[in-house]
Structure formats: C-alpha cells, structure tokens
Design a protein around this motif. Structure first.
Motif, mmCIF file in Angstrom:
data_model
loop_
_atom_site.group_PDB
_atom_site.id
_atom_site.type_symbol
_atom_site.label_atom_id
_atom_site.label_comp_id
_atom_site.label_asym_id
_atom_site.label_seq_id
_atom_site.Cartn_x
_atom_site.Cartn_y
_atom_site.Cartn_z
ATOM 1 N N ARG A 13 13.805 -2.560 -3.799
ATOM 2 C CA ARG A 13 12.672 -1.730 -4.230
ATOM 3 C C ARG A 13 12.105 -2.252 -5.547
ATOM 4 N N GLU A 14 12.977 -2.748 -6.411
ATOM 5 C CA GLU A 14 12.520 -3.293 -7.692
ATOM 6 C C GLU A 14 11.540 -4.441 -7.475
ATOM 7 N N ALA A 15 11.821 -5.284 -6.483
ATOM 8 C CA ALA A 15 10.933 -6.417 -6.196
ATOM 9 C C ALA A 15 9.557 -5.926 -5.762
ATOM 10 N N LEU A 16 9.533 -4.856 -4.977
ATOM 11 C CA LEU A 16 8.251 -4.270 -4.585
ATOM 12 C C LEU A 16 7.522 -3.711 -5.800
ATOM 13 N N LEU A 17 8.246 -3.044 -6.669
ATOM 14 C CA LEU A 17 7.645 -2.488 -7.885
ATOM 15 C C LEU A 17 7.066 -3.596 -8.762
ATOM 16 N N ILE A 18 7.793 -4.683 -8.903
ATOM 17 C CA ILE A 18 7.324 -5.809 -9.700
ATOM 18 C C ILE A 18 6.070 -6.419 -9.080
ATOM 19 N N ALA A 19 6.044 -6.529 -7.756
ATOM 20 C CA ALA A 19 4.867 -7.065 -7.077
ATOM 21 C C ALA A 19 3.648 -6.184 -7.326
ATOM 22 N N LEU A 20 3.841 -4.879 -7.321
ATOM 23 C CA LEU A 20 2.739 -3.952 -7.594
ATOM 24 C C LEU A 20 2.280 -4.074 -9.039
ATOM 25 N N TYR A 21 3.219 -4.212 -9.964
ATOM 26 C CA TYR A 21 2.853 -4.404 -11.370
ATOM 27 C C TYR A 21 2.048 -5.688 -11.529
ATOM 28 N N ASP A 22 2.497 -6.751 -10.878
ATOM 29 C CA ASP A 22 1.815 -8.037 -10.997
ATOM 30 C C ASP A 22 0.376 -7.964 -10.481
ATOM 31 N N GLU A 23 0.142 -7.181 -9.437
ATOM 32 C CA GLU A 23 -1.222 -7.019 -8.944
ATOM 33 C C GLU A 23 -2.127 -6.443 -10.026
ATOM 34 N N VAL A 24 -1.635 -5.407 -10.697
ATOM 35 C CA VAL A 24 -2.423 -4.765 -11.748
ATOM 36 C C VAL A 24 -2.610 -5.711 -12.935
ATOM 37 N N ALA A 25 -1.531 -6.325 -13.369
ATOM 38 C CA ALA A 25 -1.602 -7.224 -14.523
ATOM 39 C C ALA A 25 -2.526 -8.401 -14.247
ATOM 40 N N ASP A 49 -7.880 1.276 -9.807
ATOM 41 C CA ASP A 49 -7.159 2.109 -8.842
ATOM 42 C C ASP A 49 -6.192 2.994 -9.629
ATOM 43 N N PRO A 50 -6.435 4.296 -9.714
ATOM 44 C CA PRO A 50 -5.567 5.180 -10.501
ATOM 45 C C PRO A 50 -4.113 5.168 -10.036
ATOM 46 N N ARG A 51 -3.899 5.009 -8.733
ATOM 47 C CA ARG A 51 -2.518 4.966 -8.220
ATOM 48 C C ARG A 51 -1.806 3.732 -8.754
ATOM 49 N N ALA A 52 -2.470 2.599 -8.666
ATOM 50 C CA ALA A 52 -1.872 1.358 -9.138
ATOM 51 C C ALA A 52 -1.601 1.412 -10.639
ATOM 52 N N ALA A 53 -2.534 2.010 -11.391
ATOM 53 C CA ALA A 53 -2.348 2.131 -12.839
ATOM 54 C C ALA A 53 -1.127 2.991 -13.157
ATOM 55 N N ARG A 54 -0.945 4.069 -12.433
ATOM 56 C CA ARG A 54 0.218 4.929 -12.688
ATOM 57 C C ARG A 54 1.526 4.186 -12.387
ATOM 58 N N VAL A 55 1.540 3.448 -11.283
ATOM 59 C CA VAL A 55 2.742 2.691 -10.937
ATOM 60 C C VAL A 55 3.061 1.678 -12.038
ATOM 61 N N ALA A 56 2.033 0.954 -12.494
ATOM 62 C CA ALA A 56 2.251 -0.121 -13.463
ATOM 63 C C ALA A 56 2.624 0.388 -14.844
ATOM 64 N N ARG A 105 0.834 -1.201 0.000
ATOM 65 C CA ARG A 105 0.000 0.000 0.000
ATOM 66 C C ARG A 105 0.871 1.255 0.000
ATOM 67 N N ALA A 106 1.948 1.233 0.772
ATOM 68 C CA ALA A 106 2.858 2.382 0.811
ATOM 69 C C ALA A 106 3.523 2.586 -0.543
ATOM 70 N N GLY A 107 3.948 1.507 -1.187
ATOM 71 C CA GLY A 107 4.557 1.620 -2.505
ATOM 72 C C GLY A 107 3.593 2.183 -3.526
ATOM 73 N N ARG A 108 2.367 1.720 -3.474
ATOM 74 C CA ARG A 108 1.336 2.218 -4.392
ATOM 75 C C ARG A 108 1.125 3.721 -4.205
ATOM 76 N N ASP A 109 1.064 4.154 -2.946
ATOM 77 C CA ASP A 109 0.817 5.568 -2.665
ATOM 78 C C ASP A 109 2.016 6.443 -3.017
ATOM 79 N N LEU A 110 3.202 6.046 -2.547
ATOM 80 C CA LEU A 110 4.378 6.904 -2.712
ATOM 81 C C LEU A 110 4.920 6.879 -4.139
ATOM 82 N N PHE A 111 4.969 5.720 -4.761
ATOM 83 C CA PHE A 111 5.452 5.671 -6.147
ATOM 84 C C PHE A 111 4.538 6.482 -7.058
#
Length: 216
Positions: A69-81, A120-127, A32-38
């Motif tokens: 941090r890359e692993a967190l970013l990948i996990a967030l991308y995978d949620e969206v995908a 989720d617009p935040r998640a979409a921007r991250v992905a 959740r923090a990665g989604r918000d801050l990224f």
C-alpha cells in the motif's frame, strides 16, 4: 505475458492471457481507487481488498503492480508532485519571467505550483495529509522531493539577492523554513479547500517567502 484466471459462469476458472494493456488499466484503476478511498476514508483505514474492490481488479493484480500500500501511496504523491514541478517549469519559461521583479516572479511561480498540486482536491489531500507520518520509507521519499524543492528555492533566493531585492543573509535556513511552510499551508488547504483557496495560498506563500528572505 502473465496468465490470470477468469470464471465463465460454470463454476470453474480458466487461464487467460493478461496483456500489457490489461496491466496498465489495472494500474490506472488502482491509482484512481487509492485517490478516492485514501482521500475519503484515510490511508490507515483502507485495505488492499477494499482498493481492489473499488478498482474492480483481483487482489493478485494489486501485488503485480505495487509491492505494498505504501508503494501505491508514493505513486499517488509522485503524481501530485510531478504536476507541481511541470507547472513550475512552464512558469519559469513563460514570457517576461527573466525580467520581472522578484515579488512578481515568486507570485507567478507559486501560482503555477499551487494550481498544479491542488487541481484535484482528492489528490491534494492524499499527498499533503494522508502521506504524512505513514512510515520511514514514505518520509524518506517525501524528504527527497523536499530536498529538490529546497535547492530550487535556494537558486531563486540567490538570484533575488544578486538583484538586491532580498537580503543576503543565511538563505539556507530561510529556504528550509520556506519549504516546510509550503507543505504546512498545502496541508491546511487540503483539509479546508473551501476556506483556504489557491489564490490565498499563492499570496500567502509569496508574502512569507519575501519576509523570510528579508525583502525590504
């Protein structure tokens, strides 16, 4: 179990047992923090310490959950995908999909996918914005998803060609261009969600796909 140190206000820290539920909660908080801050400040400008402060977890908790941090970013991308994949699968199984014409079939598939990845617009921007060009490892991971979607679209293109609803030319090239077009339009939406609506995205992706595949 993993032991952690907690302070009891005495100036000393005592070891306590960390349960699987604790670790799962840490992971959820960090995601959740990665989604918000990224989304708000950008991946490049967000540190592990900031992520942990936002998630209210110790820094060591981050490294227990994610190697980087890359692993967190990948996990967030995978949620969206994964959300997009599940939405598309549900659309494929919906009533009337096997009988409807290719244009309507594409529209329904793209509508489901777009809803899934832009909920989720935040998640979409991250992905679709923050994950681009981060590193070779992240690029390779995104390419893996792209390859899977390209195969899915090739199957749809073959089906449409067999029905005589699109041309029977070089579908591989058309699908490759389609896949990149999807990503570019989603990035455009993620940057300007009020201007580029999911409905517009669905119609544009449907139109582009039919044009690239040579629909009459």
């Amino acid at each position: 179990m993993v032991d952690a140190l907690v302070s009891h206000g005495t100036g000393t820290a005592e070891p306590v047992a960390v349960t699987a539920a604790d670790r799962a909660q840490w992971r959820d908080r960090l995601l959740r923090a990665g989604r918000d801050l990224f989304a708000a400040y950008g991946y490049a400008h967000t540190t592990v310490e900031q992520l942990c402060a936002e998630a209210r977890v110790p820094v060591r908790a981050f490294h227990q959950q994610f190697p980087s941090r890359e692993a967190l970013l990948i996990a967030l991308y995978d949620e969206v995908a994964t959300s997009g994949l599940r939405a598309s699968e549900e659309a494929m199984l919906s009533e009337g999909m096997e009988e409807c014409a290719t244009e309507e079939r594409f529209r329904r598939l793209f509508a489901a996918y777009v809803r899934g990845v832009t909920a989720d617009p935040r998640a979409a921007r991250v992905a679709f914005v923050e994950a681009l060009g981060v590193s070779r490892a992240v690029d390779d991971h995104l390419a893996m998803w792209r390859t899977m979607w390209a195969e899915f679209l090739r199957c749809e293109a073959r089906r449409a060609a067999e029905r005589g609803e699109v041309g029977d030319g070089n579908q591989r090239v058309a699908v490759t261009v389609m896949t990149h077009s999807v990503e570019e339009l989603l990035a455009h939406h993620a940057r300007r969600p009020r201007q580029v609506t999911p409905e517009w995205l669905t119609e544009e992706l449907t139109r582009l796909s039919l044009t690239m595949l040579g629909s009459p």
